[in-house]
Write an enzyme that holds these catalytic residues in place. Structure first.
Site, PDB file in Angstrom:
ATOM      1  CD  GLU A   1      -0.865  -2.547   1.877  1.00 16.58           C
ATOM      2  OE1 GLU A   1      -0.524  -2.150   2.568  1.00 16.58           O
ATOM      3  OE2 GLU A   1      -1.780  -3.211   1.519  1.00 16.58           O
TER       4      GLU A   1
ATOM      5  CG  LEU B   1       4.657   6.732   4.170  1.00 13.59           C
ATOM      6  CD1 LEU B   1       4.579   5.255   5.191  1.00 13.59           C
ATOM      7  CD2 LEU B   1       5.678   7.432   4.068  1.00 13.59           C
ATOM      8  CG  HIS B   2      -2.335   3.291   3.870  1.00 11.66           C
ATOM      9  ND1 HIS B   2      -2.778   2.569   4.704  1.00 11.66           N
ATOM     10  CD2 HIS B   2      -0.708   2.055   4.124  1.00 11.66           C
ATOM     11  CE1 HIS B   2      -1.612   1.366   5.629  1.00 11.66           C
ATOM     12  NE2 HIS B   2      -0.877   1.316   4.715  1.00 11.66           N
ATOM     13  CB  ALA B   3      -3.936   7.240   6.178  1.00 11.64           C
TER      14      ALA B   3
ATOM     15  CB  ALA C   1       1.589   8.292   7.240  1.00 12.01           C
TER      16      ALA C   1
END
Length: 92
Positions: free
Chosen positions: A12, A14-16, A19
């Site tokens: 995925e 560096l998603h939410a 992060a």
């Protein structure tokens, strides 16, 4: 100043969620910490900044830390990136 590079291995990118974990992990430290990607530099203590980079799988980021607790901060970043399966350190 300390700097370290990582290749993102998570499907995925560096998603939410990761992060947010990174931002939360570095926020208590007093050192300045930046993430660099594609000629852009953002404050790693800013979720909006990190998300704005749009880092995807296979890409390399650089993290820099500068301040009195930079070594502890970088150790935390290193630990989190590996523990979360986000990426791996790039050999210098």
């Amino acid at each position: 100043m300390i700097e370290k590079s990582y290749t993102i291995t998570s499907e995925e990118g560096l998603h939410a969620r990761p992060a947010s974990k990174l931002v939360g992990a570095v926020s208590p430290f007093s050192a300045d910490v930046k993430m660099l990607y594609k000629d852009r530099e953002v404050n790693l203590k800013s979720i909006m900044g990190v998300m704005s980079l749009g880092v995807s799988k296979g890409k390399t980021i650089k993290v820099t830390a500068d301040g009195s607790d930079e070594e502890s901060l970088m150790a935390k970043v290193d630990e989190l990136i590996i523990a979360e399966g986000l990426g791996e350190a790039v050999s210098s």
